[in-house]
Design a protein around this motif. Structure first.
Motif, PDB file in Angstrom:
ATOM      1  N   ALA A  38      15.286   5.521  -4.975  1.00 60.38           N
ATOM      2  CA  ALA A  38      16.001   4.479  -5.727  1.00 60.38           C
ATOM      3  C   ALA A  38      17.044   3.791  -4.854  1.00 60.38           C
ATOM      4  CB  ALA A  38      16.663   5.080  -6.957  1.00 60.38           C
ATOM      5  N   GLY A  39      16.734   3.677  -3.566  1.00 61.20           N
ATOM      6  CA  GLY A  39      17.574   2.888  -2.667  1.00 61.20           C
ATOM      7  C   GLY A  39      17.073   1.450  -2.630  1.00 61.20           C
ATOM      8  N   PRO A  40      17.416   0.676  -1.590  1.00 64.41           N
ATOM      9  CA  PRO A  40      16.954  -0.716  -1.494  1.00 64.41           C
ATOM     10  C   PRO A  40      15.430  -0.845  -1.520  1.00 64.41           C
ATOM     11  CG  PRO A  40      18.730  -0.315   0.064  1.00 64.41           C
ATOM     12  CD  PRO A  40      18.376   1.015  -0.513  1.00 64.41           C
ATOM     13  N   VAL A  41      14.711   0.070  -0.854  1.00 65.66           N
ATOM     14  CA  VAL A  41      13.244   0.008  -0.855  1.00 65.66           C
ATOM     15  C   VAL A  41      12.710   0.353  -2.240  1.00 65.66           C
ATOM     16  CG1 VAL A  41      11.126   0.940   0.149  1.00 65.66           C
ATOM     17  CG2 VAL A  41      13.139   0.588   1.587  1.00 65.66           C
ATOM     18  N   GLY A  42      13.292   1.362  -2.884  1.00 66.63           N
ATOM     19  CA  GLY A  42      12.882   1.701  -4.236  1.00 66.63           C
ATOM     20  C   GLY A  42      13.113   0.550  -5.200  1.00 66.63           C
ATOM     21  N   LEU A  43      14.248  -0.135  -5.027  1.00 62.53           N
ATOM     22  CA  LEU A  43      14.547  -1.301  -5.863  1.00 62.53           C
ATOM     23  C   LEU A  43      13.500  -2.390  -5.677  1.00 62.53           C
ATOM     24  CD1 LEU A  43      16.445  -2.934  -7.740  1.00 62.53           C
ATOM     25  CD2 LEU A  43      17.693  -3.641  -5.678  1.00 62.53           C
ATOM     26  N   GLU A  44      13.108  -2.624  -4.415  1.00 56.59           N
ATOM     27  CA  GLU A  44      12.095  -3.648  -4.135  1.00 56.59           C
ATOM     28  C   GLU A  44      10.769  -3.303  -4.801  1.00 56.59           C
ATOM     29  OE1 GLU A  44       9.796  -5.668  -0.298  1.00 56.59           O
ATOM     30  OE2 GLU A  44      11.640  -4.511   0.010  1.00 56.59           O
ATOM     31  N   LYS A  45      10.359  -2.025  -4.717  1.00 55.05           N
ATOM     32  CA  LYS A  45       9.117  -1.596  -5.353  1.00 55.05           C
ATOM     33  C   LYS A  45       9.218  -1.689  -6.877  1.00 55.05           C
ATOM     34  CE  LYS A  45       6.828  -0.414  -1.624  1.00 55.05           C
ATOM     35  NZ  LYS A  45       5.577  -1.093  -1.222  1.00 55.05           N
ATOM     36  N   LEU A  46      10.382  -1.329  -7.419  1.00 56.44           N
ATOM     37  CA  LEU A  46      10.595  -1.417  -8.858  1.00 56.44           C
ATOM     38  C   LEU A  46      10.462  -2.860  -9.339  1.00 56.44           C
ATOM     39  CD1 LEU A  46      11.444  -0.119 -11.553  1.00 56.44           C
ATOM     40  CD2 LEU A  46      13.831  -0.353 -10.821  1.00 56.44           C
ATOM     41  N   ASN A  47      11.081  -3.782  -8.602  1.00 58.57           N
ATOM     42  CA  ASN A  47      10.979  -5.200  -8.959  1.00 58.57           C
ATOM     43  C   ASN A  47       9.554  -5.710  -8.826  1.00 58.57           C
ATOM     44  OD1 ASN A  47      13.612  -5.988  -9.751  1.00 58.57           O
ATOM     45  ND2 ASN A  47      14.303  -5.932  -7.618  1.00 58.57           N
TER      46      ASN A  47
END
Length: 480
Positions: free
Chosen positions: A8-17
């Motif tokens: 749930a870091g920046p990469v996780g946020l990108e995948k979530l979006n």
């Protein structure tokens, strides 16, 4: 489908979006020891997004349909892959295309329309840029067309074959304009390749000559370099706004600038000179951009350029000769801009009207008339020439590009004639228009793509009519 995202870091946020971009109703569980604020905010807004602040375990995948590993821990990513494959689940590993069972494509959404872009994991950046390109250039109204086609399809009777045939007939109009638009330039684009260097050399040399003439012949110009008159700022803002309008609809810079100049007390000849001087640089930039995009019809250019220049020089000479009668000429120029304002307003409500008849044939006469009226009235080349070409069936994109590049030479010759004939000029107005329009030229087209052409034309028509009426009324009251 239930998606489990680990990280749930920046990469996780990108995948979530990315997942939510395909459907905001997607059921998602995010597992991570550390969760950034943006992920918390998404979870608060979307109740189907569940956050588990904990270390990953294999049990987190038991309810999953697909898995996304978005951590920067390679060992953990390999563990997630083993656990997922043991449960026969597909896994996407961030920034590791060789370890992925599937890729997350970039998704462009316009209502119910979805376009998926994938590079097979080779370059997510390219997919992202293509997504931006489609988002910027596909109109939001496309979803309205989609809904209308869906409603129409539901009204059709008959078998599958007859329905497809009818839908093809109805949707053919979506393709035909594009075919027409790109059909014309195939030969014209390369008709004069040997002379293109001469055209741009002429532009550079002409600008150099123009600057030299300023410096040698106009002591007033040198004086204004040392100090800036407050009127400069009004014309700077005006030049920028008028050039933005011109970039949106391909016309009206001259008429709006002239109407504005007259309302600020600038005499007709000086107003026209200021407008044409500012158009030298802005149209040179715009013409170059259209040339780079291949939007020039060289055959049309050849037919317009000489008659346009002759008409412009004659008009500039006539208006300069009548400089002493400027107070009496001003209401007639205002009447001319009033008429053009009405023309622009009427065109705003006829932009979708189909053309009738064949292409306009008398191009040289159109250029001669357009150049003369443009110089005398301080504008009108775009309103007269471009409108006539498009109404006569000429390709809109190539007509605009050709009119822009010819406008450079016409504005240049008009300006030289005015400078030679006039004894003085309002350099604060000239400088403001020149700089303002030049600043707007490179960005006008991009910004205007986001604005309704009809709305701009209505606003311009109303403003020009109002300013012109004011000048006429003020003259009448002064005489009375």
């Amino acid at each position: 489908m239930h998606t489990v995202i680990i990280g749930a870091g920046p990469v996780g946020l990108e995948k979530l979006n990315a997942v939510l971009g395909q459907s905001e109703q997607a059921k998602i569980t995010v597992v991570a020891e550390e969760i950034i604020l943006e992920v918390y905010e998404l979870a608060e807004r979307l109740t189907q997004v569940k956050l588990l602040k904990k270390s990953y375990t294999a049990a987190d995948l038991h309810q999953a349909d697909i898995v996304i590993a978005a951590t920067n821990n390679n060992g953990l990513n390999e563990e997630i892959i083993r656990d997922a494959h043991a449960l026969k689940l597909l896994v996407n590993v961030a920034d590791k295309p060789d370890l992925c069972d599937f890729y997350l494509g970039s998704i462009v959404k316009k209502g119910d329309l979805k376009i998926a872009i994938s590079t097979n994991g080779k370059s997510p950046t390219i997919a992202k840029r293509l997504k931006e390109l489609f988002n910027d250039n596909l109109p939001g109204e496309l979803d309205i067309t989609l809904q209308q086609m869906s409603s129409f399809r539901n009204t059709l009777q008959g078998d599958f074959s007859s329905k497809v045939k009818k839908l093809n007939e109805v949707s053919a109009v979506l393709v035909e304009p594009a075919v027409q638009e790109f059909a014309e330039p195939a030969v014209q684009k390369t008709s004069y390749p040997k002379f293109k260097w001469l055209i741009w050399l002429t532009i550079v040399l002409s600008i150099a000559v123009l600057i030299a003439v300023f410096w040698q012949r106009e002591p007033e110009f040198q004086a204004y370099v040392a100090g800036i008159n407050p009127m400069f700022y009004w014309f700077l803002a005006g030049g920028f706004i008028f050039a933005m309008i011109d970039g949106a609809i391909g016309m009206s810079y001259g008429v709006t600038s002239t109407a504005f100049s007259l309302s600020m007390g600038i005499p007709p000849a000086s107003a026209s000179m200021g407008v044409h001087l500012s158009e030298v640089l802005s149209n040179g930039i715009a013409g170059w951009m259209h040339y780079r995009m291949g939007n020039i019809n060289w055959k049309l250019f050849k037919l317009l350029i000489i008659p346009g220049i002759l008409g412009a020089v004659a008009g500039a000479y006539l208006l300069s000769s009548l400089e002493h009668y400027g107070a009496y000429i001003k209401p007639f120029i205002s009447l001319y801009t009033l008429i053009l304002g009405g023309v622009i307003l009427s065109k705003a409500f006829k932009v979708s009207r189909k053309r009738v008849g064949g292409k306009i044939k008398k191009i040289t006469l159109l250029g001669l008339f357009g150049g003369f009226i443009d110089a005398v009235g301080g504008g009108g080349w775009g309103s007269i020439v471009l409108s006539s070409l498009i109404a006569g069936g000429r390709n809109a994109r190539f007509s605009l590009g050709t009119v822009k590049i010819t406008r450079f030479f016409i504005a240049l010759m008009s300006s030289l004639t005015f400078i030679t004939m006039l004894k003085s000029a309002h350099w604060e107005a000239v400088a403001g228009l020149v700089i303002g329009s030049a600043l707007a030229a490179p960005i006008a087209a991009k910004v205007s793509n986001r604005i309704s052409v009809k709305s701009i034309m209505v606003a311009v028509g109303i403003i020009v009519i109002a300013v012109s009426l004011r000048s006429i009324i003020m003259f009448i009251l002064k005489v009375i």
